[in-house]
Design a protein around this motif. Structure first.
Motif, short mmCIF file in Angstrom:
data_model
loop_
_atom_site.label_atom_id
_atom_site.label_comp_id
_atom_site.label_asym_id
_atom_site.label_seq_id
_atom_site.Cartn_x
_atom_site.Cartn_y
_atom_site.Cartn_z
N LYS A 221 1.27 -0.96 -0.04
CA LYS A 221 -0.12 0.08 -0.07
C LYS A 221 1.14 1.17 0.02
O LYS A 221 0.75 2.22 -0.84
N VAL B 76 2.72 2.22 -3.21
CA VAL B 76 1.05 3.11 -4.31
C VAL B 76 1.29 4.40 -3.65
O VAL B 76 1.15 5.15 -4.76
N ASP C 297 -0.77 4.81 -10.08
CA ASP C 297 -2.39 4.86 -9.29
C ASP C 297 -3.09 4.25 -10.15
O ASP C 297 -3.96 3.46 -9.26
N ASP C 298 -2.73 4.05 -11.37
CA ASP C 298 -3.93 3.30 -11.68
C ASP C 298 -3.36 1.33 -12.66
O ASP C 298 -4.13 1.11 -13.33
N SER D 253 -4.42 -1.07 -10.71
CA SER D 253 -5.51 -2.12 -10.62
C SER D 253 -5.79 -2.14 -11.76
O SER D 253 -6.55 -3.31 -12.66
N SER D 254 -5.46 -1.71 -12.98
CA SER D 254 -6.16 -2.21 -14.38
C SER D 254 -5.36 -2.80 -15.39
O SER D 254 -5.83 -2.95 -16.29
N GLN E 296 -6.35 -5.92 -5.85
CA GLN E 296 -6.86 -4.34 -5.96
C GLN E 296 -7.38 -4.06 -5.56
O GLN E 296 -7.83 -2.40 -5.42
N ILE F 2 -4.65 -1.34 -3.76
CA ILE F 2 -4.58 -0.21 -4.10
C ILE F 2 -5.65 0.83 -4.37
O ILE F 2 -5.07 1.83 -4.35
N THR F 3 -7.00 0.05 -4.56
CA THR F 3 -7.68 1.42 -5.33
C THR F 3 -8.46 2.16 -3.84
O THR F 3 -9.30 2.72 -3.61
N VAL G 275 -10.25 0.92 -2.05
CA VAL G 275 -11.73 -0.08 -1.31
C VAL G 275 -11.63 -0.99 -0.27
O VAL G 275 -12.38 -0.42 0.74
#
Length: 438
Positions: free
Chosen positions: A256, A259, A266-267, A269-270, A410, A413-414, A416
């Motif tokens: 964490k 990131v 920062d993107d 996850s995709s 995911q 790092i986002t 959630v």
């Protein structure tokens, strides 16, 4: 350990497995008996899925030539895809259509299942006869030996690997020189380098959160704090894994931070693994934490700058394992010929072909490795083996755990999920998926 209907579970699991999750000592001439033309009129039926231009494909093609010349037998090679072998093994191996020898994926959910259901042979006597065990480091043997319940690290040999793999760190040496930085040799230096690149407006780590690389980085961070006991608990179910303990908590917290501090985009996850690898190839990211399976591609495509690969700095344990296994189906018609072929693939001259084409031989003569960059890779791998450092992969303990790791990280790092929630989610899936093994 709970006793379950392993055959039923194996057939169901093997039908569902896909290619989701993806790893030198001197050796003597061929051991055992069998030189000469005692295979005249016989045929060895061989299946494997390595490309003809791959390191293993080139080596095994030469092994076929040597085998046919020495034994007088013919090799009937059937080209199969990874998916074909995985999805049809449970049906074909139980019939007379089974090959005599085939490549199969190592691990509890694959070779372990076949071993536990009696579909592949106990080859311990052949290992002793030919001396293959003497050529394989302990951590390479782990994935070749299984318990009666199909858990790797047992006492019985069900396969033999003749190459290896590991996860390390690729560095763009030109980018480091331009930034006035040195390749790190300790974890503190590694973090200092990450900070230095961020200060220059460069995101240092090529990463992918939609596929495997991020989960491998997470596990490597755990290995920084863990020891062989942790690996045995996590991978071999020796004792329960503490999912809220210091080893895993540190790994999740540190990922964490990576990131939050801008070490990773920062993107992420995709982003997929291919995109991460390409960002290193094109020079966008100066550092890439991933496997030796990228090495040959980087040699071919990352040609605009100098680069190197090392083990993860400051770590005694590294992700990695043997390569896939030669296994002999229980219904094989020509088991002795299969053993002779395996033995040829372990010879120094065949191992050298693997090593000089970007692969990681397990029993090569170092003097036979003439490609300088390949020799560097092999020396790094040897250093890991010398410390008994191969520690397998984070998704191995339970079927489907690969997808769980991707999804949970995911969420982390986002934003959630927080660290505690992430570890709890991972632990719940791990405990459920390994309940029948513990």
């Amino acid at each position: 350990m709970a006793h379950i209907n392993r055959r039923t579970q194996a057939l169901a699991a093997l039908a569902a497995i896909t290619a989701a999750g993806i790893a030198l000592t001197g050796c003597s001439p061929s051991g055992g008996s069998g030189d000469g033309g005692d295979g005249d009129g016989q045929t060895l039926k061989l299946w494997h899925y390595e490309g003809a231009d791959s390191a293993m494909g080139k080596a095994w093609n030469e092994a076929i030539t040597v085998f046919e010349k020495e034994t007088g037998a013919k090799v009937e090679f059937e080209e199969k895809s990874f998916e074909q072998i995985q999805k049809t093994a449970s049906q074909v191996l139980d019939t007379d259509a089974a090959p005599d020898l085939m490549e199969f994926n190592k691990g509890n959910a694959t070779a372990g299942f076949l071993a536990s259901t009696g579909l592949i042979s106990d080859i311990s006597d052949a290992v002793d006869e030919y001396g293959w065990g003497d050529k394989l480091a302990p951590s390479l043997q782990t994935t070749a030996k299984y318990t009666d319940d199909g858990v790797m690290g047992g006492d019985t040999w069900y396969g033999v690997p003749n190459y290896g793999e590991f996860v390390g760190v690729y560095y763009n040496e030109d980018a480091f020189a331009d930034a006035g930085l040195e390749i790190p040799t300790s974890y503190d230096e590694f973090v200092d380098v990450l900070d230095a690149f961020v200060a220059k407006g460069i995101t240092p780590l090529a990463e992918a959160g939609a596929e495997y690389p991020l989960g491998q980085l997470w596990y490597q961070l755990a290995l920084l704090k863990g020891d062989r006991g942790f690996v045995d608990d996590y991978q071999l179910y020796k004792s329960p894994v503490d999912w809220q303990g210091p080893v895993i908590t540190s790994a999740t917290e540190t990922l964490k931070e990576y990131v939050d501090k801008g070490y990773i985009a920062d993107d992420v996850s995709s982003i997929k693994a291919e995109d991460a690898g390409v960002s290193f190839i094109n020079g966008t990211a100066p550092i890439f934490v991933s496997g030796s399976w990228w090495f040959g591609r980087f040699v071919a495509e990352a040609t605009d700058f100098d680069w190197t690969m090392t083990a993860f700095p400051g770590a005694d344990l590294s992700l990695g394992s043997s390569g896939n296994l030669w296994v002999v189906p229980e219904n094989a018609a020509n088991k002795e010929l299969a053993y002779k072929f395996i033995d040829i693939t372990m010879r120094p001259e065949i191992q050298a072909i693997i090593g000089n084409n970007g692969g990681l031989p397990v029993a090569a003569n170092p003097d036979d490795i003439t490609d300088e960059k390949s020799a560097e890779l092999i020396a790094t791998f040897n250093g890991i083996l010398d410390k008994d450092g191969l520690s397998f992969y984070p998704d191995w303990p339970a079927p489907g755990f690969y997808d769980v790791i991707v999804q949970q990280l995911q969420g982390l790092i986002t934003g959630v999920k927080d660290v505690e929630e992430t570890d709890a989610g991972l632990g719940k899936a791990y405990d459920e998926g390994t309940a029948d093994f513990r």
